[in-house]
Design an enzyme around this catalytic site. Structure first.
Site, PDB file in Angstrom:
ATOM      1  N   LYS A   1      58.982  11.146  46.299  1.00 34.71           N
ATOM      2  CA  LYS A   1      59.478   9.976  47.025  1.00 34.71           C
ATOM      3  C   LYS A   1      61.007   9.921  46.941  1.00 34.71           C
ATOM      4  O   LYS A   1      61.690   9.643  47.928  1.00 34.71           O
ATOM      5  CB  LYS A   1      58.847   8.690  46.462  1.00 34.71           C
ATOM      6  CG  LYS A   1      57.382   8.573  46.862  1.00 34.71           C
ATOM      7  CD  LYS A   1      56.619   7.513  46.110  1.00 34.71           C
ATOM      8  CE  LYS A   1      55.130   7.664  46.435  1.00 34.71           C
ATOM      9  NZ  LYS A   1      54.263   6.786  45.661  1.00 34.71           N
TER      10      LYS A   1
ATOM     11  N   GLN B   1      54.639   2.598  41.097  1.00 40.46           N
ATOM     12  CA  GLN B   1      53.718   3.737  41.156  1.00 40.46           C
ATOM     13  C   GLN B   1      52.424   3.401  40.406  1.00 40.46           C
ATOM     14  O   GLN B   1      52.452   3.013  39.242  1.00 40.46           O
ATOM     15  CB  GLN B   1      54.400   4.981  40.545  1.00 40.46           C
ATOM     16  CG  GLN B   1      53.587   6.243  40.647  1.00 40.46           C
ATOM     17  CD  GLN B   1      53.340   6.692  42.089  1.00 40.46           C
ATOM     18  OE1 GLN B   1      54.226   6.660  42.937  1.00 40.46           O
ATOM     19  NE2 GLN B   1      52.107   7.078  42.378  1.00 40.46           N
TER      20      GLN B   1
ATOM     21  N   ASP C   1      54.651  -0.563  50.153  1.00 41.61           N
ATOM     22  CA  ASP C   1      53.352   0.104  49.999  1.00 41.61           C
ATOM     23  C   ASP C   1      52.270  -0.601  50.824  1.00 41.61           C
ATOM     24  O   ASP C   1      51.191  -0.053  51.040  1.00 41.61           O
ATOM     25  CB  ASP C   1      52.922   0.089  48.518  1.00 41.61           C
ATOM     26  CG  ASP C   1      53.055   1.462  47.870  1.00 41.61           C
ATOM     27  OD1 ASP C   1      53.067   2.460  48.617  1.00 41.61           O
ATOM     28  OD2 ASP C   1      53.124   1.526  46.629  1.00 41.61           O
TER      29      ASP C   1
END
Ligand code: NDP
Length: 280
Positions: A52, A96, A119
């Site tokens: 990322k 994460q 997200d």
């Protein structure tokens, strides 16, 4: 032979488009910044976080990395998220997953400002998707819609069957296909006569989490097959939920693993960050 949907090429194309957009935004004085939080040092998570950060650097998005120790408390993590929510220069916040067992993932997801929820996991984002309002969409299913559209595959009016109903893949996938006017069926572990249902699909999405479960007897001749699964087989090679060798000859288009859905997830995360930044 089927059309092999090249997720690597399509994701590269999206990243190029985003890079241009970020350059234009910079010229207008808008900078985009993603905060990435990792708790503990799970090796798979470290690889995802690394990828990322690399994608951000390539596109021109700033990234702030918070690598917190495994023993970080939930309160400490929530406090950091609160701080980042309040920073105008941070457009996106990504935690994460999975988190260590002592931290309540739902509480952490809920703590992220929905305007920075790149997200797309916050209940407000999911609710907005459900009722057709603007909001961030979970990256993997959003990437699958892009794969279909950019491969010229029509969704409207098609029988779409999704295998799996998880919050991050199956459910948002079904909602997105519905938004594109597909006729959608969602299946799961309690579905009776699964093969009968999946054989109705013009577009079959496998997000079941079982290596090579989907063989040709689940697939209608000429269907489009999208494989979300990622597994390592007995020889440590990547494979999906679909038995590719068995299914490819009977379908009209298929995504390979690796190189299909996988690369799209990061491309769509970058897309969400750019969207967050340009709306600021
Ligand atoms: P989950 O394990 O959360 O969900 C799996 C779903 O499949 C559940 O809804 C479950 O049903 C259903 N299921 C399990 N067994 C069967 C069965 N025998 N018949 C029918 N349905 C079944 O997985 P995720 O959605 O998180 O992920 C799915 C796959 O996609 C995994 O392989 C994962 O690694 C991969 N993945 C890939 C990503 C990418 O970027 N390419 C991103 C995210 C995930 P029930 O609800 O009844 O238990």
């Amino acid at each position: 032979m089927p059309h092999i949907i090249d997720g690597k090429a399509i994701s590269a194309q999206i990243k190029e488009e985003l890079k241009e957009k970020v350059t234009r935004l910079k010229e207008e004085g808008v900078r985009i910044c993603l905060a990435v939080i990792q708790v503990g040092n799970d090796p798979a998570s470290s690889v995802y976080v690394g990828n990322k950060k690399k994608a951000c650097a390539y596109i021109g998005i700033e990234s702030l990395a918070y690598e917190l120790p495994e023993e970080t408390t939930q309160e400490e993590l929530l406090a950091l998220i609160g701080e980042l929510n309040g920073k105008a220069e941070v457009n996106g916040i990504l935690v994460q997953l999975p988190l260590p067992a002592h931290i309540d993932e739902d509480a952490v997801i809920r703590a992220i400002d929905p305007k920075k929820d790149v997200d797309g996991f916050h209940p407000q984002s999911v609710g907005a998707l459900c009722i057709g309002q603007p909001g961030f969409v979970s990256c993997t299913p959003a990437g699958i819609i892009q794969l279909l559209k950019r491969s010229g595959i029509e969704i409207a009016g098609k029988e779409c069957v999704v295998i799996g109903r998880s919050n991050i893949v199956g459910k948002p996938m079904a909602l997105l296909l519905l938004r594109e006017n597909g006729t959608v069926t969602v299946t799961h572990s309690k579905t009776r006569n699964l093969k009968e249902v999946t054989r109705r699909a013009d577009i079959l999405i496998a997000a079941v989490g079982r290596p090579k479960m989907i063989t040709r007897d689940y697939v209608k001749e000429g269907a489009v097959v999208i494989d979300v699964g990622i597994h390592r087989n007995e020889n440590n090679k990547l494979c999906g939920d679909v038995d590719y060798e068995d299914v490819a000859p009977v379908c009209s288009a298929i995504t390979p693993v690796p190189g299909g859905v996988g690369p799209m997830t990061i491309a769509m995360l970058m897309n969400n960050c750019v969207e967050a930044g340009s709306k600021r």
